[in-house]
Design a protein around this motif. Structure first.
Motif, mmCIF file in Angstrom:
data_model
loop_
_atom_site.group_PDB
_atom_site.id
_atom_site.type_symbol
_atom_site.label_atom_id
_atom_site.label_comp_id
_atom_site.label_asym_id
_atom_site.label_seq_id
_atom_site.Cartn_x
_atom_site.Cartn_y
_atom_site.Cartn_z
ATOM 1 N N GLN A 1 -9.802 -22.028 27.923
ATOM 2 C CA GLN A 1 -10.363 -20.698 27.686
ATOM 3 C C GLN A 1 -9.329 -19.778 27.053
ATOM 4 O O GLN A 1 -9.639 -18.992 26.166
ATOM 5 N N VAL A 2 -8.076 -19.881 27.476
ATOM 6 C CA VAL A 2 -7.006 -19.054 26.918
ATOM 7 C C VAL A 2 -6.786 -19.425 25.454
ATOM 8 O O VAL A 2 -6.659 -18.556 24.593
ATOM 9 N N ALA A 3 -6.760 -20.731 25.157
ATOM 10 C CA ALA A 3 -6.576 -21.178 23.776
ATOM 11 C C ALA A 3 -7.736 -20.706 22.904
ATOM 12 O O ALA A 3 -7.537 -20.232 21.774
ATOM 13 N N THR A 4 -8.950 -20.823 23.409
ATOM 14 C CA THR A 4 -10.120 -20.390 22.648
ATOM 15 C C THR A 4 -10.060 -18.883 22.417
ATOM 16 O O THR A 4 -10.322 -18.404 21.311
ATOM 17 N N SER A 5 -9.717 -18.135 23.431
ATOM 18 C CA SER A 5 -9.609 -16.681 23.294
ATOM 19 C C SER A 5 -8.531 -16.310 22.282
ATOM 20 O O SER A 5 -8.702 -15.407 21.466
ATOM 21 N N TRP A 6 -7.430 -17.029 22.335
ATOM 22 C CA TRP A 6 -6.334 -16.764 21.411
ATOM 23 C C TRP A 6 -6.757 -17.052 19.969
ATOM 24 O O TRP A 6 -6.515 -16.253 19.064
ATOM 25 N N ILE A 7 -7.425 -18.172 19.722
ATOM 26 C CA ILE A 7 -7.882 -18.535 18.377
ATOM 27 C C ILE A 7 -8.906 -17.514 17.868
ATOM 28 O O ILE A 7 -8.842 -17.062 16.722
ATOM 29 N N LEU A 8 -9.843 -17.126 18.741
ATOM 30 C CA LEU A 8 -10.834 -16.135 18.332
ATOM 31 C C LEU A 8 -10.176 -14.789 18.034
ATOM 32 O O LEU A 8 -10.576 -14.077 17.116
ATOM 33 N N GLY A 9 -9.139 -14.436 18.771
ATOM 34 C CA GLY A 9 -8.398 -13.198 18.522
ATOM 35 C C GLY A 9 -7.717 -13.226 17.167
ATOM 36 O O GLY A 9 -7.729 -12.246 16.424
ATOM 37 N N VAL A 10 -7.121 -14.384 16.813
ATOM 38 C CA VAL A 10 -6.460 -14.532 15.512
ATOM 39 C C VAL A 10 -7.485 -14.434 14.386
ATOM 40 O O VAL A 10 -7.268 -13.748 13.381
ATOM 41 N N VAL A 11 -8.626 -15.104 14.540
ATOM 42 C CA VAL A 11 -9.678 -15.057 13.520
ATOM 43 C C VAL A 11 -10.177 -13.619 13.357
ATOM 44 O O VAL A 11 -10.367 -13.140 12.238
ATOM 45 N N ALA A 12 -10.375 -12.911 14.459
ATOM 46 C CA ALA A 12 -10.828 -11.520 14.404
ATOM 47 C C ALA A 12 -9.801 -10.646 13.686
ATOM 48 O O ALA A 12 -10.149 -9.779 12.884
ATOM 49 N N ALA A 13 -8.515 -10.862 13.976
ATOM 50 C CA ALA A 13 -7.456 -10.085 13.328
ATOM 51 C C ALA A 13 -7.437 -10.362 11.818
ATOM 52 O O ALA A 13 -7.299 -9.434 11.004
#
Length: 171
Positions: free
Chosen positions: A13-25
């Protein structure tokens, strides 16, 4: 659920959240760049009928979430350079005015007569008949014989006259 499975799920979940955060940025940066380009652009918008290419790429994360990334590229604008306006020469007729840029040029009038654009002092330039062209090429200042020489051409094809004992540009 074991502690190990719980830890793996939280890590995922942390990895997924991190990847989604990068994509959003990245999307936020792309939107900001497009906004700046639109605001700063001095060129008019391309016509509405201009072809547009869209590329859609899908990225998959560890949790099998698909995030579309859309890139839009407009067709290049085609500009036309106007043709330079070249002034037409003067009408070739004996006694009619000619342009200074036509000085010493040989031309033929509508009746087939060979004329030369000659300087007429303060009156400007006029188309005049000339003596017999010897058909040769001479340089200004070279010797000529006024008994047989009248008109000739210099190396650039412009009219020269036998003026006394040498070839001259103007009478």
């Amino acid at each position: 659920m074991s502690a190990r499975q719980d830890a793996e799920r939280k890590g995922s979940q942390v990895a997924t959240s991190w990847i989604l955060g990068v994509v959003a940025a990245l999307l936020a940066v792309a939107v900001a760049v497009v906004a700046v380009v639109i605001v700063m652009s001095d060129e008019p918008e391309p016509p509405a009928a201009a072809p547009v290419t869209e590329t859609v790429m899908k990225t998959e994360t560890a949790a099998s979430t698909t995030t579309p990334v859309v890139t839009t590229t407009a067709a290049p604008e085609i500009t036309q350079t106007p043709e330079p306006v070249v002034p037409a020469g003067s009408p070739v007729a004996q006694g009619q005015p000619c342009l200074a840029s036509e000085a010493r040029q040989f031309k033929t009038d509508a009746a087939g007569n060979s004329l030369v654009c000659a300087p007429m002092g303060a009156a400007g330039f006029s188309w005049v008949q000339h003596g017999n062209d010897d058909g040769g090429v001479h340089r200004i200042g070279e010797p000529c014989d006024p008994a047989v020489d009248s008109v000739s051409r210099d190396p650039s094809g412009l009219a020269i006259l036998c003026g006394g004992q040498t070839w001259v540009a103007n009478p």
